[in-house]
Design a protein around this motif. Sequence first.
Motif, PDB file in Angstrom:
ATOM      1  N   ASP A  16      37.083  50.752  31.109  1.00  0.00           N
ATOM      2  CA  ASP A  16      37.290  49.361  30.705  1.00  0.00           C
ATOM      3  C   ASP A  16      36.115  48.484  31.137  1.00  0.00           C
ATOM      4  O   ASP A  16      35.424  48.775  32.118  1.00  0.00           O
ATOM      5  CB  ASP A  16      38.574  48.806  31.320  1.00  0.00           C
ATOM      6  N   ASP A  42      40.562  45.665  28.220  1.00  0.00           N
ATOM      7  CA  ASP A  42      41.131  47.009  28.137  1.00  0.00           C
ATOM      8  C   ASP A  42      40.634  47.650  26.836  1.00  0.00           C
ATOM      9  O   ASP A  42      41.182  47.418  25.760  1.00  0.00           O
ATOM     10  CB  ASP A  42      42.664  46.922  28.167  1.00  0.00           C
ATOM     11  N   TYR A  46      37.702  40.972  32.234  1.00  0.00           N
ATOM     12  CA  TYR A  46      38.261  42.315  32.008  1.00  0.00           C
ATOM     13  C   TYR A  46      38.701  42.479  30.552  1.00  0.00           C
ATOM     14  O   TYR A  46      39.307  41.581  29.965  1.00  0.00           O
ATOM     15  CB  TYR A  46      39.462  42.546  32.932  1.00  0.00           C
ATOM     16  N   LEU A  60      43.298  41.674  37.498  1.00  0.00           N
ATOM     17  CA  LEU A  60      42.252  41.707  36.492  1.00  0.00           C
ATOM     18  C   LEU A  60      41.306  40.529  36.672  1.00  0.00           C
ATOM     19  O   LEU A  60      41.742  39.414  36.944  1.00  0.00           O
ATOM     20  CB  LEU A  60      42.863  41.650  35.089  1.00  0.00           C
ATOM     21  N   GLY A 115      34.559  44.956  32.642  1.00  0.00           N
ATOM     22  CA  GLY A 115      35.001  43.990  33.646  1.00  0.00           C
ATOM     23  C   GLY A 115      35.560  44.681  34.881  1.00  0.00           C
ATOM     24  O   GLY A 115      35.509  45.895  35.019  1.00  0.00           O
ATOM     25  N   GLU A 116      36.090  43.878  35.773  1.00  0.00           N
ATOM     26  CA  GLU A 116      36.623  44.389  37.032  1.00  0.00           C
ATOM     27  C   GLU A 116      38.145  44.389  37.013  1.00  0.00           C
ATOM     28  O   GLU A 116      38.762  43.478  36.474  1.00  0.00           O
ATOM     29  CB  GLU A 116      36.142  43.535  38.205  1.00  0.00           C
ATOM     30  N   ALA A 117      38.716  45.415  37.636  1.00  0.00           N
ATOM     31  CA  ALA A 117      40.173  45.502  37.764  1.00  0.00           C
ATOM     32  C   ALA A 117      40.512  46.331  38.996  1.00  0.00           C
ATOM     33  O   ALA A 117      39.767  47.235  39.370  1.00  0.00           O
ATOM     34  CB  ALA A 117      40.781  46.131  36.521  1.00  0.00           C
ATOM     35  N   ILE A 160      44.686  50.028  32.960  1.00  0.00           N
ATOM     36  CA  ILE A 160      43.480  49.977  33.784  1.00  0.00           C
ATOM     37  C   ILE A 160      42.917  51.392  33.940  1.00  0.00           C
ATOM     38  O   ILE A 160      43.563  52.279  34.496  1.00  0.00           O
ATOM     39  CB  ILE A 160      43.779  49.366  35.162  1.00  0.00           C
TER      40      ILE A 160
END
Length: 187
Positions: A23, A13, A11, A7, A25-27, A19
């Motif tokens: 969501d 959720d 990030y 994450l 942000g980046e994951a 994930i």
Amino acid sequence: FLLSGILSSDYVDINSDGITDDDAGEAIKFNYTRYATDYRWRMPFDQNKANYHEGLLATVEDDKANYIYGAKELWYMHSIESKTFVAQFILEDRDDALGILGENGGKDANQKQQRLKEIILYSKADLIKNGTGAIPIKTVHFRYDYELCPGVLNQVDTELGKLTLKEVYFTYGNNVRGRLTGYKFTY
């Protein structure tokens, strides 16, 4: 220790469902498949054999023998996902690293481990839209043989040896010319 995700610091959720693409942000999500629940192994592999330890040479009464036995689950990664890419791991059966029949050893040809055949990178949008017709961005190919350590016992054919990586090469899209410029390994 199967890593399930990475994450970014931003990030969030959104729906508390792990994930997913919605969501913020980046994951990066790692997906696994349980291949075997009771893969049995033993050292030494031979049926009704043990490792002999003669102890002190002055007496035979301290001679000993031992073996190590266990069972485990086998899990293999089948894909890695981000919001924009999916990497699929294509596996196939190995001809070595067979399991055993039970605590007394002996080859069980029905208990096999897997080897990595290919890693295929797709655009997630193309994969969702076209399914199996999606064109890969890049494919990593692995070529093997069984030349090292011929005569190992936990092998489908005892004339063969242990799994040996011989070459890795890359192809891009539908272009297969990368096959000509692979990385070759000698042992």
